[in-house]
Write an enzyme that holds these catalytic residues in place. Sequence first.
Site, PDB file in Angstrom:
ATOM      1  N   HIS A   1      -5.115   2.082   2.186  1.00 18.75           N
ATOM      2  CA  HIS A   1      -4.579   1.712   3.495  1.00 18.75           C
ATOM      3  C   HIS A   1      -3.911   0.331   3.423  1.00 18.75           C
ATOM      4  O   HIS A   1      -4.526  -0.601   2.930  1.00 18.75           O
ATOM      5  CB  HIS A   1      -5.737   1.701   4.509  1.00 18.75           C
TER       6      HIS A   1
ATOM      7  N   ASN B   1      -3.843  -7.806  -2.559  1.00 18.13           N
ATOM      8  CA  ASN B   1      -3.932  -7.133  -3.852  1.00 18.13           C
ATOM      9  C   ASN B   1      -3.464  -5.709  -3.606  1.00 18.13           C
ATOM     10  O   ASN B   1      -4.123  -4.965  -2.900  1.00 18.13           O
ATOM     11  CB  ASN B   1      -5.374  -7.095  -4.373  1.00 18.13           C
TER      12      ASN B   1
ATOM     13  N   GLN C   1      -5.861  -9.696   2.700  1.00 20.80           N
ATOM     14  CA  GLN C   1      -7.090 -10.436   2.981  1.00 20.80           C
ATOM     15  C   GLN C   1      -6.753 -11.882   3.274  1.00 20.80           C
ATOM     16  O   GLN C   1      -5.656 -12.341   2.981  1.00 20.80           O
ATOM     17  CB  GLN C   1      -8.031 -10.390   1.776  1.00 20.80           C
TER      18      GLN C   1
ATOM     19  N   HIS D   1      -3.127  -3.172   3.593  1.00 17.00           N
ATOM     20  CA  HIS D   1      -3.913  -4.296   4.107  1.00 17.00           C
ATOM     21  C   HIS D   1      -3.857  -5.471   3.147  1.00 17.00           C
ATOM     22  O   HIS D   1      -3.462  -5.321   1.992  1.00 17.00           O
ATOM     23  CB  HIS D   1      -5.380  -3.884   4.315  1.00 17.00           C
TER      24      HIS D   1
END
Length: 371
Positions: A189, A178, A193, A191
């Site tokens: 930051h 997302n 999931q 990233h």
Amino acid sequence: MPASPAATIRRRLTKPDGRSVWLYAAEPIPEGIEAPAPRGGPVVATPELRWHPLRAEWVDYAANRQERTFLPPAGYDPLAPTEPGGEPTELPAGPWEVAVFENRFPSLAPGAPEPPGTLVPTRPGRGACEVVVYTQAAKGGLGDLELSRVEMLIDVWADRTRELGARPEIEYVMPFENRGVEVGATLQHPHGQIYAYPFVPPIPARELEEERRHRARSGRGLLETHLEAELADGRRILFDEEGVVAFVPVFARYPYEVWVAPRAPVPGLPDVDAPLRAAFARALRAVVRGYDALRGRPFPYVMVFHQAPTDGAAHPEAHLHVEFYPPYRTTERLKYLAGTEIGAGMFTNDALPEAKAAELQAALSAAGELR
Ligand SMILES: [Zn+2]
């Protein structure tokens, strides 16, 4: 044939609160690195699933997520390496390139207890929720990474799919990202999931069912057949190189929706070989660079991987692909799902995919990425 990058090396650490961290790099990671944990103490995860009898699907309840006690200092980045003497973050200092850790507030957890019974069937929310940190740098995105780093990310997604999928209770592994506050990301930051589910979730299950039916009818893959049609038409193709295609599907439900897939069916991330990994990395980065070039600033999106289930059965019908979902309408206005999408499940799109593909082709071209 592109040069094969160095193999990705992994080191697993355990945090003081018992959660695992996996550090990945091209060079060996030294021993003796200690994994930190943010203040606030361990969280007892008790996610539970309840059956929705009219939709015939599970709904997940992760009430433990609300128990956030630690108020971090201003500017605190939990995904940055912990600085000496600084506030502990989720990750250690050290020469890691990509890091994965178990989410502190998981929606699905390995040891979720048996929930109390209620009016509908219930089961423990067993599974896993992990956070994938793309870089030690605090800002940027997938489009700013070196190609070798995007290739390493594909290795990491494959490694996690393999390891999580090998757990008997896990039947489906989905890496996703997302990006941007518009789609609910709370951390800047770079990233993503990974969710590992104890069943095949409804959307991939429906796709796999259609893929199975098509294969039984025609002996060929559904997405493979559709890709050939998209390539023959050509109007919505953004990237076509070394067997990987990025395109705005003719059936896009969102403006600027983009799919990325290998031409030849590959069931899942663990089946990606080095040449395919290189082409996939170039395609993913090109799409994000095109998005960012659209408005000259980071473009928000939801990116999901669909791949073969890890339920122990063979899935020759599965064809690995990535779907990008931006939150926008044609203009700057956000697209909220509303009456017809939420209540009827019919999407309305106020732009034809051909028009959005033309905009994206221009943006990729401006970014030097049109192939
Ligand atoms: Zn899909």
